[in-house]
Every structure is written in C-alpha cells, then in structure tokens.
Design a protein around this motif. Sequence first.
Motif, short mmCIF file in Angstrom:
data_model
loop_
_atom_site.label_atom_id
_atom_site.label_comp_id
_atom_site.label_asym_id
_atom_site.label_seq_id
_atom_site.Cartn_x
_atom_site.Cartn_y
_atom_site.Cartn_z
N ASP A 163 0.81 -1.43 0.30
CA ASP A 163 0.00 -0.30 -0.22
C ASP A 163 0.60 0.90 -0.06
O ASP A 163 1.35 1.44 0.78
N VAL A 164 1.06 1.93 -1.11
CA VAL A 164 1.54 3.31 -1.17
C VAL A 164 0.91 4.02 -0.98
O VAL A 164 -0.54 4.90 -1.49
N PHE A 165 0.48 5.03 0.29
CA PHE A 165 -0.59 5.80 1.14
C PHE A 165 -0.91 7.13 -0.41
O PHE A 165 0.05 7.78 -0.83
N GLY A 166 -2.13 7.38 -1.17
CA GLY A 166 -1.99 8.59 -1.62
C GLY A 166 -2.19 8.49 -3.33
O GLY A 166 -2.09 8.75 -4.20
N VAL A 167 -1.33 7.00 -3.60
CA VAL A 167 -0.98 6.14 -4.85
C VAL A 167 -1.46 5.50 -5.13
O VAL A 167 -0.89 4.07 -5.00
N SER A 168 -2.87 4.94 -5.59
CA SER A 168 -3.54 4.18 -5.43
C SER A 168 -2.88 3.38 -6.95
O SER A 168 -3.58 1.88 -6.44
N GLU A 169 -2.23 4.14 -7.55
CA GLU A 169 -2.09 3.22 -9.48
C GLU A 169 -0.72 2.19 -8.41
O GLU A 169 -0.60 0.85 -9.48
N LEU A 170 -0.53 2.25 -7.43
CA LEU A 170 1.50 2.05 -6.97
C LEU A 170 0.84 0.13 -5.46
O LEU A 170 1.44 -0.19 -5.59
N THR A 171 -0.82 0.82 -5.44
CA THR A 171 -0.90 -0.14 -4.12
C THR A 171 -1.57 -1.07 -4.53
O THR A 171 -2.54 -1.45 -5.80
N ARG A 172 -0.89 -2.46 -4.77
CA ARG A 172 -1.15 -3.68 -4.67
C ARG A 172 -1.32 -4.96 -4.49
O ARG A 172 -0.23 -4.79 -3.64
N GLU A 173 -1.61 -5.86 -4.59
CA GLU A 173 -1.06 -7.83 -4.29
C GLU A 173 -0.29 -7.84 -5.15
O GLU A 173 -0.54 -8.40 -6.53
N LEU A 174 0.77 -8.55 -4.72
CA LEU A 174 2.09 -9.06 -5.29
C LEU A 174 2.43 -10.44 -5.10
O LEU A 174 2.02 -10.65 -3.71
N GLN A 175 2.98 -11.48 -5.58
CA GLN A 175 3.16 -12.43 -5.71
C GLN A 175 4.99 -12.64 -5.36
O GLN A 175 4.81 -12.16 -6.85
N VAL A 176 5.75 -12.92 -5.04
CA VAL A 176 7.01 -13.32 -4.77
C VAL A 176 7.35 -14.61 -5.71
O VAL A 176 7.12 -15.45 -6.12
N ASP A 177 8.46 -13.85 -6.73
CA ASP A 177 8.45 -15.11 -8.03
C ASP A 177 9.44 -15.50 -7.19
O ASP A 177 10.10 -15.58 -5.69
#
Length: 235
Positions: free
Chosen positions: A63-77
């Motif tokens: 979660d990047v506060f104030g930047v919804s485009e960078l907020t995401r769920e990720l899987q570590v490769d």
Amino acid sequence: MRKTLSTLLIALVLTGCAGRTRPEPSAELTVVETSTLPPPDRADLTAADRPALIGPLDTIQVDVFGVSELTRELQVDASGRISMPLVGTLDARGKTAGELADMIETSLRGRYVRNPRVTVNIQNSVSQVVTVDGQVVEPGLYPVTNQMTLMRVIASAKGLSEFAREDDVVILRTVDNKRMAGLYNIGAIRRGAYVDPPIYANDVVVVGDSPQRRIFRDVVSLAPLLAAPLIAILQ
C-alpha cells in the motif's frame, strides 16, 4: 512353536504395559500436587516475537499512501523478487515486511513521490514452513507460526504413527550455514522432563521407526488365537 510365540507376546505386552512415569520436579518444571493448575497471565499467552521473513512465492500486499496506482497485491517470484511500476525489481527474499516497505520508499523518494509512505503486509506465506517426515500420520510441509514447537508440529501432522519411536525424534536445522541435528524424546517432553523445543522455518523433523512395534504387529497377525486374550487384558 506355540510356547515360543506365547512367551514373546507376553514379553512384548508387559513392555508396553509398563506404568507411566510421573512428572518429576526440576529447575524447568514445577509439579503441582493440587487438582488444578493456576491460570496463565497475559505474558504467558504471548510468544516471543519472531521476524516473519518474505520468501519465494509468498503473497504480499503493498500500500502506497495517496498513490492508488501503486497499491496492489503481489506474489514474490521463485527467485525471491518483486516488480512494481516506478520501482522496478527488488529482492524481497529474507526481508521483513517493514524492511521491504523501506526499500520501496527509498526507490520512490525524490524521483516520483515526494514523501512516500509505504506499508507491506504478508498475506499468505508458503516459504515459512517446516518439513515433517518419518513415522507421523501425515508427513508433509506445515506453516510455522510464532508459537510453533515440536509437539505442535507433531499434532499438525496428526500425531505419531503406529510404528513411531518416541525417543528417536530428530530436528535438522541450518545455523550459520552449518547443518545441525538435535535428538529429542517425545515421551519425555510429554512428561514435562524438559521444555518443548521451538520450531523454526526450514527445520526438518524426522520421527524414527520402532522395530519392536513392528515385531509385535507381525507376531499378533501370525498368532491371532494366542494374542486375543492378551489384547483383551489391555482393554
């Protein structure tokens, strides 16, 4: 032959019927003679903190506060890396959630986001596991939590199998790049003889095999008429 089988069966049954040893007081164990144990306090109910480390194939929430485009769920490769827009590729393997959040903030600061505030949460961890092998009901991989101990691992694997040897339980662990092994006695831990040892991620627990239990099973299967009255005595 019948007499020999009878003698062997009696010896095996008597060995299995030996009385249970009472817990003995020690520096690490207080034996309470009353009918009830005192309740634990709050400190007793919380385990010492262990850092939760990110590993390959774990799922994290960024979660990047104030930047919804960078907020995401990720899987570590599989190599332990993640990729994010504006951040690029970062090595997340072996990092705590807080350490990875600091790395993302550093990558964003000054170039794209003036004062980035990043939080990382581990949603699902598949890398923090213990391997349980040998004579347990369900060998396999089990997740490791803050309060994981040897007895809890055995319980997670549905307990010891019919042929388990309680005094032959090995924990394999890598410490400082050195392989180490500890031998434990589940029966002694159950009696309170010593503390139930903690289990950590990447440990391997191997429960040994008891030849005596197999012999007993085989003898009983070969002499059902002889074994029946002896088994009845045990019930």
